[in-house]
Design an enzyme around this catalytic site. Structure first.
Site, short mmCIF file in Angstrom:
data_model
loop_
_atom_site.label_atom_id
_atom_site.label_comp_id
_atom_site.label_asym_id
_atom_site.label_seq_id
_atom_site.Cartn_x
_atom_site.Cartn_y
_atom_site.Cartn_z
N HIS A 62 34.53 36.53 46.45
CA HIS A 62 35.02 37.65 47.09
C HIS A 62 36.35 38.16 46.15
O HIS A 62 37.09 37.21 45.70
CB HIS A 62 35.86 37.27 48.32
CG HIS A 62 34.87 36.83 49.40
ND1 HIS A 62 34.45 37.77 50.42
CD2 HIS A 62 34.05 35.70 49.58
CE1 HIS A 62 33.72 37.07 51.24
NE2 HIS A 62 33.30 35.73 50.78
N HIS A 83 28.33 33.95 46.13
CA HIS A 83 29.05 35.25 45.68
C HIS A 83 30.86 34.88 45.63
O HIS A 83 31.06 34.16 46.36
CB HIS A 83 28.88 36.68 46.86
CG HIS A 83 28.98 35.74 48.48
ND1 HIS A 83 28.08 34.78 49.02
CD2 HIS A 83 30.16 35.72 49.38
CE1 HIS A 83 28.68 34.91 50.31
NE2 HIS A 83 29.90 35.24 50.37
#
Ligand code: 5GP
Ligand code: ZN
Length: 136
Positions: free
Chosen positions: A101, A99
């Site tokens: 941020h 992922h």
């Protein structure tokens, strides 16, 4: 992946505050934001980190991250954004579904950056030469 929290978020088994979705990516609000608007962008394919993620999937994520960054800048009136990715427990990765941020930053917000260290030019050259050798 059945026991992956972010796969469950993508499939809707775990609720999330969705920000954006396309064929390949999903973006949502981080449950414990570093700053207001802190968002996470994931690929719908499960990959644990940068090392096992194909380049095309990384490109999909970064493309969605840019869209999210633009929206965050407009909404939060931030002065900048950190776009970052932790890879491996040693880097601070806690959720092992890759992922990105996207963290809104304001001038003087007090969120300390990483400490820099001094490095001798010979040290940079030596390490640089070795790394370059693996980038052919
Ligand atoms: P990492 O340290 O792995 O790079 O970051 C994981 C991030 O996922 C953390 O910022 C954490 O707050 C966020 N997170 C963990 N569990 C959940 C969840 O169930 N929902 C949401 N929206 N974010 C989560
Ligand atoms: Zn997953």
């Amino acid at each position: 992946m059945t026991d992956c929290i972010f796969c469950k978020i993508i499939s809707g088994q775990i609720p999330s505050t969705k920000l954006y979705e396309d064929e390949m990516t999903y973006a949502f609000m981080d449950i414990a934001p570093v700053s207001p608007g802190h968002a996470l962008v994931v690929h719908k394919h499960h990959h644990s980190d940068i090392f096992d993620t194909p380049e095309r999937d990384l490109a999909d994520i970064m493309s969605a991250a840019k869209k999210v960054a633009i929206a965050l800048k407009t909404v939060t009136k931030c002065d900048g954004v950190n776009v970052s990715m932790n890879n491996g427990a040693a880097s601070g990765q806690v959720v092992f579904h890759l992922h990105v941020h996207v963290i809104p930053r304001k001038t003087g917000d007090g969120l300390a950056p990483w400490p820099h260290q001094k490095a001798a030019p010979e040290e940079l050259n030596m390490l640089g030469t070795e790394i370059r050798g693996h980038l052919k």
